[in-house]
Design an enzyme around this catalytic site. Sequence first.
Site, PDB file in Angstrom:
ATOM      1  CG  ASP A 132      -1.789  -1.064   1.414  1.00 34.23           C
ATOM      2  OD1 ASP A 132      -2.177  -1.645   0.396  1.00 34.23           O
ATOM      3  OD2 ASP A 132      -2.133  -1.364   2.571  1.00 34.23           O
TER       4      ASP A 132
HETATM    5  N1  URA Z   1      -1.253  -5.797   4.162  1.00 36.76           N
HETATM    6  C1  URA Z   1      -1.667  -4.526   4.096  1.00 36.76           C
HETATM    7  O1  URA Z   1      -2.664  -4.162   4.704  1.00 36.76           O
HETATM    8  N2  URA Z   1      -0.979  -3.669   3.338  1.00 36.76           N
HETATM    9  C2  URA Z   1       0.123  -4.006   2.655  1.00 36.76           C
HETATM   10  O2  URA Z   1       0.702  -3.170   1.988  1.00 36.76           O
HETATM   11  C3  URA Z   1       0.546  -5.342   2.731  1.00 36.76           C
HETATM   12  C4  URA Z   1      -0.151  -6.214   3.490  1.00 36.76           C
END
Ligand code: URA
Length: 236
Positions: free
Chosen positions: A103
């Site tokens: 993310d």
């Molecule tokens: N889980 C999440 O919530 N975000 C990420 O970037 C990776 C795993």
Amino acid sequence: MRLEKYIATSGIASRRSVKKSIQAGFVTVNGEPVLVPGHPVNIGIDAVEFEGKRVEPLSEHIYLMLNKPAGYLTTRRDERRRPTVMDLVADLSDTLYPVGRLDLETEGLLLFTNDGDFAYRLLHPSHEVEKIYLVWVKGVPSDDAVQRLRQGVTIPSGTTAPAKVKRLKVSKDSATTKFEIVIHEGKKRQVRLMFKAVGHPVIRLKRVRIGNLRLGNLPSGGYRFLTSAEISELMP
Ligand code: URA
């Protein structure tokens, strides 16, 4: 291919030191010193030496890990021209793409390759490679909440598989708790949604390991090439 890229992608030295060595005259192509980092190399034809050592021709595949900082999108291109992870591997970005996704606000270990087969197999759910995250959440989740995370919780994309969850540290004022969580799925925003489902939003999230591949002390925003042992361990 440009000379500095040819040498850097062989993993012999960092991009920056490669450029300095070229400019200082420590690199030869077919026995002649070449001072121009952009000098073209014919792969498989030209003989390149770096500080007296022969640089082996590239294998056609490149694998590297980046320590992604928060605030960079995992995408090859953003129409709104926001910062992307490609900016951090800019010198190699014409050939590489990220494997999977972190993310915008998530930090840590992100792989890049130009080996489509490797990316496909690593991401395939049947491969079940473990991903380990450090997670800082709001408040102090109860033992019951932690147990629910371990067994599986319901998030919009379904119920999560059993996970290993370890409480590492509660802040002095009990405002935040740090966890380590091990999952092998890759549902969208999975870790954030899991902790949200038990009432403790994630404040900070960092991936520190994929299978046996560790982020180690790679600086934030930095990258390094994987060793061949690391590649074959990840994808036997
Ligand atoms: N889980 C999440 O919530 N975000 C990420 O970037 C990776 C795993």
